[in-house]
Design an enzyme around this catalytic site. Structure first.
Site, PDB file in Angstrom:
ATOM      1  N   ASN A 260       0.842  -1.210   0.000  1.00 25.67           N
ATOM      2  CA  ASN A 260       0.000   0.000   0.000  1.00 25.67           C
ATOM      3  C   ASN A 260       0.871   1.251   0.000  1.00 25.67           C
ATOM      4  OD1 ASN A 260      -0.416  -1.357   2.830  1.00 25.67           O
ATOM      5  ND2 ASN A 260      -1.009   0.716   3.290  1.00 25.67           N
ATOM      6  N   ASP A 261       0.707   2.166   0.905  1.00 25.12           N
ATOM      7  CA  ASP A 261       1.287   3.515   0.758  1.00 25.12           C
ATOM      8  C   ASP A 261       2.763   3.567   0.368  1.00 25.12           C
ATOM      9  OD1 ASP A 261      -1.041   3.578   2.243  1.00 25.12           O
ATOM     10  OD2 ASP A 261      -0.162   4.595   3.951  1.00 25.12           O
TER      11      ASP A 261
ATOM     12  N   ASP B  86       1.697   8.278  10.702  1.00 26.74           N
ATOM     13  CA  ASP B  86       2.187   8.686   9.375  1.00 26.74           C
ATOM     14  C   ASP B  86       3.012   9.980   9.401  1.00 26.74           C
ATOM     15  OD1 ASP B  86       0.629   6.495   8.762  1.00 26.74           O
ATOM     16  OD2 ASP B  86      -1.029   7.663   7.914  1.00 26.74           O
TER      17      ASP B  86
ATOM     18  N   GLU C 179      -5.058  10.761   7.207  1.00 25.09           N
ATOM     19  CA  GLU C 179      -3.859   9.925   7.157  1.00 25.09           C
ATOM     20  C   GLU C 179      -2.808  10.570   6.259  1.00 25.09           C
ATOM     21  OE1 GLU C 179      -5.602   5.439   7.697  1.00 25.09           O
ATOM     22  OE2 GLU C 179      -5.673   6.166   5.648  1.00 25.09           O
TER      23      GLU C 179
HETATM   24  C1  FRU Z   1      -3.016   4.577   4.787  1.00 31.50           C
HETATM   25  C2  FRU Z   1      -2.670   3.788   6.029  1.00 31.50           C
HETATM   26  C3  FRU Z   1      -1.805   4.594   6.956  1.00 31.50           C
HETATM   27  C4  FRU Z   1      -1.092   3.546   7.740  1.00 31.50           C
HETATM   28  C5  FRU Z   1      -0.886   2.461   6.703  1.00 31.50           C
HETATM   29  C6  FRU Z   1      -0.923   1.060   7.244  1.00 31.50           C
HETATM   30  O1  FRU Z   1      -3.317   3.801   3.681  1.00 31.50           O
HETATM   31  O2  FRU Z   1      -3.862   3.366   6.684  1.00 31.50           O
HETATM   32  O3  FRU Z   1      -2.501   5.512   7.747  1.00 31.50           O
HETATM   33  O4  FRU Z   1       0.123   3.997   8.273  1.00 31.50           O
HETATM   34  O5  FRU Z   1      -1.895   2.629   5.739  1.00 31.50           O
HETATM   35  O6  FRU Z   1      -0.566   0.133   6.277  1.00 31.50           O
END
Ligand code: FRU
Length: 515
Positions: free
Chosen positions: A48-49, A180, A231
């Site tokens: 993900n991120d 974050d 986030e």
């Molecule tokens: C955003 C999020 C962040 C967190 C991460 C966890 O997509 O929810 O806030 O740090 O993904 O994987």
């Protein structure tokens, strides 16, 4: 096999088999159905991120939320890749693993040039990662303090990492969503600043050394979109294009609550005095109106004047069920953000980085693709999976509409258009997507200009499209048709012409031997 000739023959057979296997692997590498050809994806499993984006010694680092043991979200690590051109990527081993304080959630990285932390030296500055640690045991036990901020450092260009032994550097004050961290150096106050997402607002912290942090201010409880949790924030200064003026821009991702549902990234424009952010924009502003650009932040330590951005090309509404295997999720292409006075007001605008043009291969140009008096164009064939399409649309009336479609002859298509209210849209109602009720749909964005001449640059990969208008507006969306799109056509009402349509095939960025 006593006969030496037989032995030799057997040896060559083995070598031959191994060679063939290698060649097949090369051919198959990054060629699964839906596998993006010019977007970053992990070789296998979940992503993900984007995290820790930082430039150092000719390399752009991209760390990312990664679960290496499965194709859905799980205990988070920081995966790692580097690029010298923001386009082609080289995979590196996992950078950060969960430890006693928990999984490694999203965060940022900086180069500690003045060695404020003491982790490196002035000759060899440390790359310092600042991230959230999420303690699952704490969450399961019903506590509220399971997210803390930690740091780690690397003295070898991000190749190996050491956790700071006095983590956490910011303890949790009992707040459920506390994560974050994006850190940057603020020269006027000679301090590191951190922007942190805390449920429905952001908090700012300051530090002399990346280890000791004090609270400065908070922002956002009563401004902006609040349909979900805040986030992955970012805060940076930008020049207003074509003027001497500078403004601060704050990015805040929100999930859910985006204009087209689910995850999205809003932004604020204003002033930051080292302590507090004061917004100046009145409207709610979004970095990308498509459904699939989330948690994007900008690279730190880039010294060529550009503000470079990349986002996660998905949406929490369906990210874990999109039909891809052996990997799940891609990043957007690297983009340059600008701050521009537009017909719609002062806006953060997005453009693909100029380096992307290096992927252009053959091109075909069709003149008069659509003439004023026609309502439908001829179909053009598309070969391959990765394309860049440039087109100029001339509208003779305000209410003129048009839609460019990529289709596969199976009644499936993705349409990109401008409607009679001058709204940019992506229609993926018929692009596949039975895996989630939130996927199919027609999603609207906004153009920044009201001009009758619209220039679009479309980046079409195996399962995504990024629509860049020349006024800086952008929409990013995924699609999963049963068969690859292999034709393009345009439909319109009267009064629209497309004097030229140019299609480039793009080279794949993935070759086994480089990775
Ligand atoms: C955003 C999020 C962040 C967190 C991460 C966890 O997509 O929810 O806030 O740090 O993904 O994987």
């Amino acid at each position: 096999m006593k006969n030496p000739r037989q032995l030799i023959a057997f040896f060559f057979l083995l070598v031959g088999c191994a060679f063939e296997k290698k060649m097949n692997q090369k051919k198959e590498y990054y060629s699964e159905k839906f596998r993006p050809q010019f977007h970053f994806t992990p070789e296998r499993n979940w992503m993900n991120d984007p995290n820790g984006m930082v430039f150092l010694d000719g390399e752009y680092h991209l760390f990312y939320q990664h679960y290496p043991d499965g194709n859905v979200w799980g205990p988070m690590h920081w995966g790692h890749a580097v690029s010298t051109d923001l386009v082609t990527w080289k995979h590196l081993p996992i950078a950060l693993y969960p430890d006693r304080l928990g999984m490694i959630f999203s965060g940022s990285a900086v180069i500690d040039v003045n060695n404020t932390s003491g982790f490196g030296s002035s000759e060899k500055p440390a790359m310092v990662a600042i991230f959230t640690q999420h303690l699952m045991e704490g969450e399961k036990a019903g506590k509220h303090d399971f997210q803390t901020q930690g740091v780690a450092f690397s003295l070898d260009r991000g190749r190996t990492w050491k956790m700071y032994d006095s983590n956490p550097v910011i303890k949790n004050p009992g707040k459920h969503d506390f994560r974050d961290p994006k850190v940057f150096w603020h020269e006027p106050t000679k301090q590191w600043k951190m922007i942190l997402a805390v449920k429905d607002h952001v908090e700012l912290y300051g530090s002399p050394d990346l280890k000791n942090w004090n609270s400065l201010s908070s922002f956002g409880v009563d401004i902006g979109a609040h349909g979900g949790v805040w986030e992955c924030p970012d805060l940076f200064e930008m020049n207003v294009k074509g003027s001497e003026q500078k403004k601060w821009v704050m990015l805040v991702s929100i999930n859910p609550g985006a204009p087209n549902g689910g995850s999205g990234t809003q932004y604020f424009i204003g002033q930051f005095d080292g302590q507090q952010f004061l917004p100046e924009n009145k409207d709610n502003l979004w970095i990308d109106y498509g459904k699939d650009n989330y948690a994007g932040v900008t690279w730190s330590n880039v010294n060529d004047g550009r503000r470079l951005f990349l986002g996660w090309m998905s949406n929490w509404q369906y990210a874990t069920v999109v039909p891809t295997t052996v990997w799940r999720s891609a990043m957007t292409v690297s983009r340059e953000l600008k701050l521009e006075e537009t017909g719609a007001g002062l806006r953060v605008t997005s453009y693909p980085v100029k380096e992307l043009k290096a992927l252009r291969n053959d091109s075909t140009t069709t003149s008069n693709f659509l003439k004023n008096e026609l309502s439908s164009s001829e179909e053009i064939n598309l070969e391959g999976q990765a394309h860049e399409i440039e087109l100029t649309i001339l509208k003779s009336k305000n209410e003129s509409t048009f839609e460019i479609q990529f289709t596969n002859g199976k009644q499936e298509f993705i349409g990109i258009g401008v409607d009679s209210l001058n709204r940019l849209y992506i229609d993926r109602t018929k692009s596949g997507g039975e895996f989630s009720k939130d996927f199919a749909g027609k999603h609207y964005g906004k153009l920044n200009s009201t001009s009758d001449i619209i220039k679009l640059r479309l980046l079409l990969d195996a399962s995504s499209i990024e629509v860049f208008a020349d006024d800086g507006a952008v929409m990013t969306e995924l699609f999963f048709p049963t068969e690859q799109f292999n034709k393009v056509l345009v439909k319109s009402n009267k009064g629209v012409s497309i004097p030229e349509l140019k299609i480039y095939t793009l080279n794949s960025i993935w070759k086994k031997e480089d990775n």
